[in-house]
Design a protein around this motif. Structure first.
Motif, short mmCIF file in Angstrom:
data_model
loop_
_atom_site.label_atom_id
_atom_site.label_comp_id
_atom_site.label_asym_id
_atom_site.label_seq_id
_atom_site.Cartn_x
_atom_site.Cartn_y
_atom_site.Cartn_z
N ARG A 1 0.83 -1.21 0.00
CA ARG A 1 0.00 0.00 0.00
C ARG A 1 0.87 1.26 0.00
O ARG A 1 0.59 2.22 -0.70
N ALA A 2 1.93 1.25 0.79
CA ALA A 2 2.84 2.40 0.85
C ALA A 2 3.53 2.61 -0.49
O ALA A 2 3.63 3.73 -0.98
N ARG A 3 3.96 1.52 -1.11
CA ARG A 3 4.61 1.61 -2.43
C ARG A 3 3.62 2.15 -3.46
O ARG A 3 3.97 3.03 -4.25
N ASP A 4 2.39 1.66 -3.45
CA ASP A 4 1.39 2.13 -4.41
C ASP A 4 1.08 3.62 -4.20
O ASP A 4 0.89 4.36 -5.16
N ALA A 5 1.06 4.04 -2.94
CA ALA A 5 0.83 5.46 -2.65
C ALA A 5 1.98 6.31 -3.18
O ALA A 5 1.76 7.41 -3.71
N GLN A 6 3.20 5.82 -3.06
CA GLN A 6 4.37 6.54 -3.58
C GLN A 6 4.30 6.65 -5.10
O GLN A 6 4.60 7.69 -5.67
#
Length: 174
Positions: A33-38
């Motif tokens: 999720r953090a990677r997708d947000a980045q």
């Protein structure tokens, strides 16, 4: 689903991405999720720099009589050019770089957005589009995602489009 030949979940994700909406996905890890947000934040920043490039091209057109005359000769009046955001990429190798790149991050965004090319041997950056009438390509949400450029003279290639980037996929744009 039928049009794109994909399953329900993939069709929902595709439609949500086109509309700029997040799709809740409980199967993703917090790291995913953090990677997708980045990735989404980076894409947003690329869209912003492409919008700035479009504005810079319009500014260059306003200052370039030869490009204005070319457009008039092709039957394109000032109102139409303004309505469609038509601009001009000046002939120099670094006009866009000088206009938009305030720091290294800006340079990287311009490279990612397909506006600058990094020449490995000379270790220099130069504008992909030079001495061309510029037509912004907008996505379904109205954001500038790329450009098409038409050379003023007989140089080759006559037409040049943005390369594939995180926000521009030639096969998916009208």
């Amino acid at each position: 689903m039928e049009f794109s030949g994909m399953g329900f979940v993939d069709a929902i994700k595709d439609l949500a991405q086109a509309a700029g909406m997040p799709v809740p996905d409980d199967e993703r890890t917090p790291q995913e999720r953090a990677r997708d947000a980045q990735v989404q934040e980076r894409r947003k920043t690329i869209y912003e720099v492409l919008e700035q490039a479009a504005s810079a091209y319009v500014g260059f057109l306003k200052k370039t009589t030869s490009a204005q005359d070319y457009l008039k000769g092709r039957g394109l009046d000032g109102k139409t050019a303004k309505d469609y955001g038509v601009g001009f990429a000046a002939p120099g190798w670094d006009n866009l770089l000088k206009a938009l790149a305030q720091n290294d991050e800006d340079k990287h965004l311009l490279i990612e957005g397909g506006m600058l090319i990094h020449h490995e041997q000379d270790k220099k950056l130069y504008a992909r589009f030079r001495h061309r009438i510029m037509f912004p390509i907008r996505d379904t949400r109205g954001r500038v995602s790329g450009f098409g450029g038409r050379v003023l003279g007989d140089d080759k290639p006559k037409y040049l489009n943005s390369p594939e980037t995180p926000v521009f996929h030639k096969g998916q744009e009208l």
